[in-house]
Each structure stands twice: as structure tokens, then as C-alpha cells.
Design an enzyme around this catalytic site. Structure first.
Site, PDB file in Angstrom:
ATOM      1  N   GLU A  65       0.814  -1.222   0.000  1.00 14.00           N
ATOM      2  CA  GLU A  65       0.000   0.000   0.000  1.00 14.00           C
ATOM      3  C   GLU A  65       0.845   1.268   0.000  1.00 14.00           C
ATOM      4  O   GLU A  65       0.578   2.176  -0.775  1.00 14.00           O
ATOM      5  CB  GLU A  65      -0.951   0.036   1.194  1.00 14.00           C
ATOM      6  CG  GLU A  65      -1.764   1.318   1.163  1.00 14.00           C
ATOM      7  CD  GLU A  65      -2.857   1.412   2.201  1.00 14.00           C
ATOM      8  OE1 GLU A  65      -2.920   0.576   3.107  1.00 14.00           O
ATOM      9  OE2 GLU A  65      -3.649   2.356   2.084  1.00 14.00           O
ATOM     10  N   ASP A  80      -0.747  -5.097   3.155  1.00 11.94           N
ATOM     11  CA  ASP A  80      -1.305  -3.925   3.830  1.00 11.94           C
ATOM     12  C   ASP A  80      -0.711  -3.937   5.238  1.00 11.94           C
ATOM     13  O   ASP A  80      -1.061  -4.774   6.069  1.00 11.94           O
ATOM     14  CB  ASP A  80      -2.846  -4.011   3.891  1.00 11.94           C
ATOM     15  CG  ASP A  80      -3.459  -2.679   4.286  1.00 11.94           C
ATOM     16  OD1 ASP A  80      -2.754  -1.871   4.901  1.00 11.94           O
ATOM     17  OD2 ASP A  80      -4.644  -2.460   3.979  1.00 11.94           O
ATOM     18  N   ILE A  82      -0.911  -1.895   7.809  1.00 10.14           N
ATOM     19  CA  ILE A  82      -1.956  -1.684   8.822  1.00 10.14           C
ATOM     20  C   ILE A  82      -3.261  -1.474   8.060  1.00 10.14           C
ATOM     21  O   ILE A  82      -3.427  -0.458   7.379  1.00 10.14           O
ATOM     22  CB  ILE A  82      -1.711  -0.440   9.711  1.00 10.14           C
ATOM     23  CG1 ILE A  82      -0.348  -0.504  10.396  1.00 10.14           C
ATOM     24  CG2 ILE A  82      -2.834  -0.315  10.749  1.00 10.14           C
ATOM     25  CD1 ILE A  82      -0.035   0.717  11.277  1.00 10.14           C
ATOM     26  N   ASP A  83      -4.158  -2.434   8.145  1.00  9.24           N
ATOM     27  CA  ASP A  83      -5.492  -2.215   7.592  1.00  9.24           C
ATOM     28  C   ASP A  83      -6.350  -1.710   8.748  1.00  9.24           C
ATOM     29  O   ASP A  83      -6.548  -2.419   9.736  1.00  9.24           O
ATOM     30  CB  ASP A  83      -6.067  -3.512   7.018  1.00  9.24           C
ATOM     31  CG  ASP A  83      -7.446  -3.264   6.439  1.00  9.24           C
ATOM     32  OD1 ASP A  83      -7.599  -2.272   5.701  1.00  9.24           O
ATOM     33  OD2 ASP A  83      -8.376  -4.027   6.756  1.00  9.24           O
ATOM     34  N   THR A  85      -5.960   2.010   9.362  1.00 12.62           N
ATOM     35  CA  THR A  85      -5.036   3.068   9.803  1.00 12.62           C
ATOM     36  C   THR A  85      -5.749   4.195  10.556  1.00 12.62           C
ATOM     37  O   THR A  85      -5.219   4.720  11.536  1.00 12.62           O
ATOM     38  CB  THR A  85      -4.282   3.643   8.580  1.00 12.62           C
ATOM     39  OG1 THR A  85      -3.466   2.610   8.060  1.00 12.62           O
ATOM     40  CG2 THR A  85      -3.408   4.818   8.952  1.00 12.62           C
ATOM     41  N   ASP A 208      -6.293  -4.749   0.376  1.00 15.64           N
ATOM     42  CA  ASP A 208      -7.379  -4.973   1.340  1.00 15.64           C
ATOM     43  C   ASP A 208      -7.957  -6.388   1.191  1.00 15.64           C
ATOM     44  O   ASP A 208      -8.466  -6.964   2.150  1.00 15.64           O
ATOM     45  CB  ASP A 208      -8.531  -3.985   1.099  1.00 15.64           C
ATOM     46  CG  ASP A 208      -8.117  -2.534   1.280  1.00 15.64           C
ATOM     47  OD1 ASP A 208      -7.523  -2.226   2.317  1.00 15.64           O
ATOM     48  OD2 ASP A 208      -8.404  -1.707   0.385  1.00 15.64           O
TER      49      ASP A 208
HETATM   50  C1  IPD Z   1      -9.252   0.934   4.760  1.00 17.85           C
HETATM   51  C2  IPD Z   1     -10.058   0.062   5.699  1.00 17.85           C
HETATM   52  C3  IPD Z   1     -11.508   0.494   5.719  1.00 17.85           C
HETATM   53  C4  IPD Z   1     -12.110   0.507   4.347  1.00 17.85           C
HETATM   54  C5  IPD Z   1     -11.290   1.357   3.407  1.00 17.85           C
HETATM   55  C6  IPD Z   1      -9.839   0.867   3.382  1.00 17.85           C
HETATM   56  P1  IPD Z   1      -6.659   1.336   5.370  1.00 17.85           P
HETATM   57  O1  IPD Z   1      -7.905   0.503   4.688  1.00 17.85           O
HETATM   58  O2  IPD Z   1     -10.010  -1.291   5.294  1.00 17.85           O
HETATM   59  O3  IPD Z   1     -12.313  -0.373   6.510  1.00 17.85           O
HETATM   60  O4  IPD Z   1     -13.435   0.992   4.431  1.00 17.85           O
HETATM   61  O5  IPD Z   1     -11.845   1.236   2.121  1.00 17.85           O
HETATM   62  O6  IPD Z   1      -9.089   1.676   2.505  1.00 17.85           O
HETATM   63  O7  IPD Z   1      -6.521   2.612   4.606  1.00 17.85           O
HETATM   64  O8  IPD Z   1      -6.974   1.529   6.787  1.00 17.85           O
HETATM   65  O9  IPD Z   1      -5.511   0.408   5.100  1.00 17.85           O
HETATM   66 CA    CA Z   2      -6.494  -1.323   3.904  1.00 19.67          CA
HETATM   67 CA    CA Z   3      -3.323   0.370   5.226  1.00 18.70          CA
END
Ligand code: IPD
Ligand code: CA
Ligand code: CA
Length: 257
Positions: A65, A80, A82-83, A85, A208
Site C-alpha cells: 500500500e 497492507d 496496517i489495515d 489506519t 485490502d
Molecule cells: C481501509 C479500511 C476500511 C475501508 C477502506 C480501506 P486502510 O484501509 O479497510 O475499513 O473501508 O476502504 O481503505 O486505509 O486503513 O488500510
Molecule cells: Ca487497507
Molecule cells: Ca493500510
């Protein structure tokens, strides 16, 4: 496969624990967009994960990412760091580390680690999905009215919120509740182990879905586009479910209004 799975698990756990430890000192946050954040921990974890993967598998490629890369190769690790963030930046402990391996553009191995709950989800293509080494499967809920679902919103929501908000309210009214916890990988793993019965979102990226999508499928769930056509990690729309409520969910998403 086993070497790849074990490496992904080990690296995800080490990265997740490192990120969790950094949370106490509230890492510096910068903006990628008006509401799209990145923290020092995202960058440090991603660097660590890439370094470890390339040290073990020097011929493999990376798509991550924060630093990009390519998906155009035989072996590609999709990361990813940190999913969730936004959650992490605010100290809300709902986030995970996600590492997937694609072979010839198809998911082969997927690992999602949530250090806050101590949960490690993993799947290998054709071998089922596990949570902390125990097999998991999707729920047996057969009707939307009995279901608990999850969704998320893209960072571009403000550019066109109408349809997304209308889908949200229509689906909310058709089931027992919809959760928006802020980490798509955790939402998808919750579908895989039967906590949620379905999930949908537009705007997701391959990092994701790479690992968690495989975990849902290997737990017996179904993935598709909103049209019902085959899910594609490089096309940003996803419907995931236990299979049983999939058509009902698609019917709402496909309505004309
Ligand atoms: C996000 C999270 C969030 C989702 C967003 C993503 P990130 O990823 O998964 O739940 O609704 O579409 O982009 O930016 O925290 O890695
Ligand atoms: Ca993510
Ligand atoms: Ca992320």
C-alpha cells in the site's frame, strides 16, 4: 506452499506486535488525502515486511500500500501493513496486518493478523482456512433478516456519497444490523469465521482483499462483484458472504433507483 505460509504468519505476527507496541507512543500521522492517513507505524511495518519477504524469497515481487510495486509477475506478495489506519491513528484497537501471496495473479496464501485480539487468520488455496490453527467456516444464516453484515466506505466518499449511503440504508433495513468497524480485512475474516454473514464495499484495493478474500473463500464463503460476476482483486467492488444470503444482498445492490 508451507514455507510461504509459515513465512507470512511469522512476519505478520512480528510486524503486528511491533505496530501494537508503537501505538503507546502515538506515532506521527500524515495525510495522503483529506481523510486518508498514514502513520510512522504503517511505513515502518511495511519496510520490515518487505525486507523479510525479499530476504527469504529474493526472486519474488512486492505490491504494498505505502510503497507500491507491481502485480505483474509470477510470485507477488501483496501487503497492507496496517489495515484500519484511521482506527490505529485514533487509538481504536481495530486494525490488522495483511499479507497475501499471488501466484500468476491468483491468491495462493493469505494471512491476516489482529494483535489486539491475538487472532491469526490464514488460508492456503485448496486447503481451507484457520483461525489460530483451528479450521473455520462461514455461518449457516440463510436469510438477510437473520443476518449481521459489515461494510466500509472509500476515502473518496465525499465525491459521490448518494449511492453508497443509499445501499447502506437499504441493507441496514433488510437485516439485523450493519457494522462499520473500519478495517476491511477484519470484516472479511469475521465473515470467514461466521461472526458476520455478509460484507460489501466499493473502492477496495488489492492489499485490502488479497489475503482476506482467500480466507473467506477457503472458509466456504462466496465473493463476487455487485453484478454477481467473478470477483477480481483489481476491480474495486466486492460482495462477500456465507453464500446463502449472497443473492439477497446482490438483489439490493442491483436495484434500479
Ligand atoms: C481501509 C479500511 C476500511 C475501508 C477502506 C480501506 P486502510 O484501509 O479497510 O475499513 O473501508 O476502504 O481503505 O486505509 O486503513 O488500510
Ligand atoms: Ca487497507
Ligand atoms: Ca493500510
Amino acid at each position: 506452499m508451507n514455507d510461504w505460509l509459515e513465512a507470512a504468519k511469522e512476519i505478520a505476527v512480528a510486524a503486528g506486535d511491533m505496530v501494537k507496541e508503537m501505538a503507546a507512543s502515538r506515532p506521527k500521522v500524515t495525510h495522503k488525502g483529506p481523510v486518508d492517513l498514514v502513520t510512522e507505524a504503517d511505513v515502518r511495518a511495511e519496510k520490515y515486511i518487505i525486507g523479510e519477504l525479499l530476504r527469504r524469497f529474493p526472486g519474488h515481487q512486492i505490491l504494498a500500500e505505502e510503497s507500491g510495486g507491481t502485480a505483474d509477475a509470477e510470485y507477488v506478495w501483496i501487503i497492507d501493513p496496517i489495515d484500519g489506519t484511521t482506527n490505529y491513528a485514533h487509538g481504536f484497537p481495530v486494525w490488522a496486518v495483511s499479507i497475501g501471496l499471488f501466484i500468476d495473479k491468483r491468491p495462493a496464501v493469505g494471512v491476516v493478523y489482529d494483535p489486539n485480539l491475538g487472532e491469526l487468520f490464514a488460508a492456503v488455496k485448496g486447503s481451507g482456512a484457520v483461525l489460530n490453527d483451528k479450521p473455520i467456516s462461514v455461518s449457516t444464516v440463510g436469510k438477510m433478516t437473520d443476518g449481521l453484515l459489515a461494510t466500509g466506505f472509500p476515502y473518496t466518499l465525499r465525491e459521490g456519497p448518494q449511492r453508497i449511503m443509499s445501499d447502506f440504508s437499504q441493507i441496514y433495513l433488510a437485516c439485523q444490523g450493519v457494522r462499520r468497524a473500519g478495517a476491511a480485512t477484519i470484516d472479511l475474516c469475521a465473515v470467514a469465521c461466521g461472526r458476520f454473514d455478509g460484507f460489501w464495499e466499493v473502492g477496495l484495493k488489492p492489499w485490502d482483499t488479497a489475503a482476506a478474500g482467500l480466507i473467506v473463500e477457503e472458509a466456504g464463503g462466496r465473493l463476487s462483484k455487485y453484478s454477481g460476476g467473478s470477483f477480481d482483486h483489481f476491480v474495486p467492488e466486492m460482495v462477500a458472504s456465507n453464500g446463502l444470503i449472497h443473492q439477497e444482498l446482490l438483489d439490493i445492490l442491483q436495484r434500479q433507483d
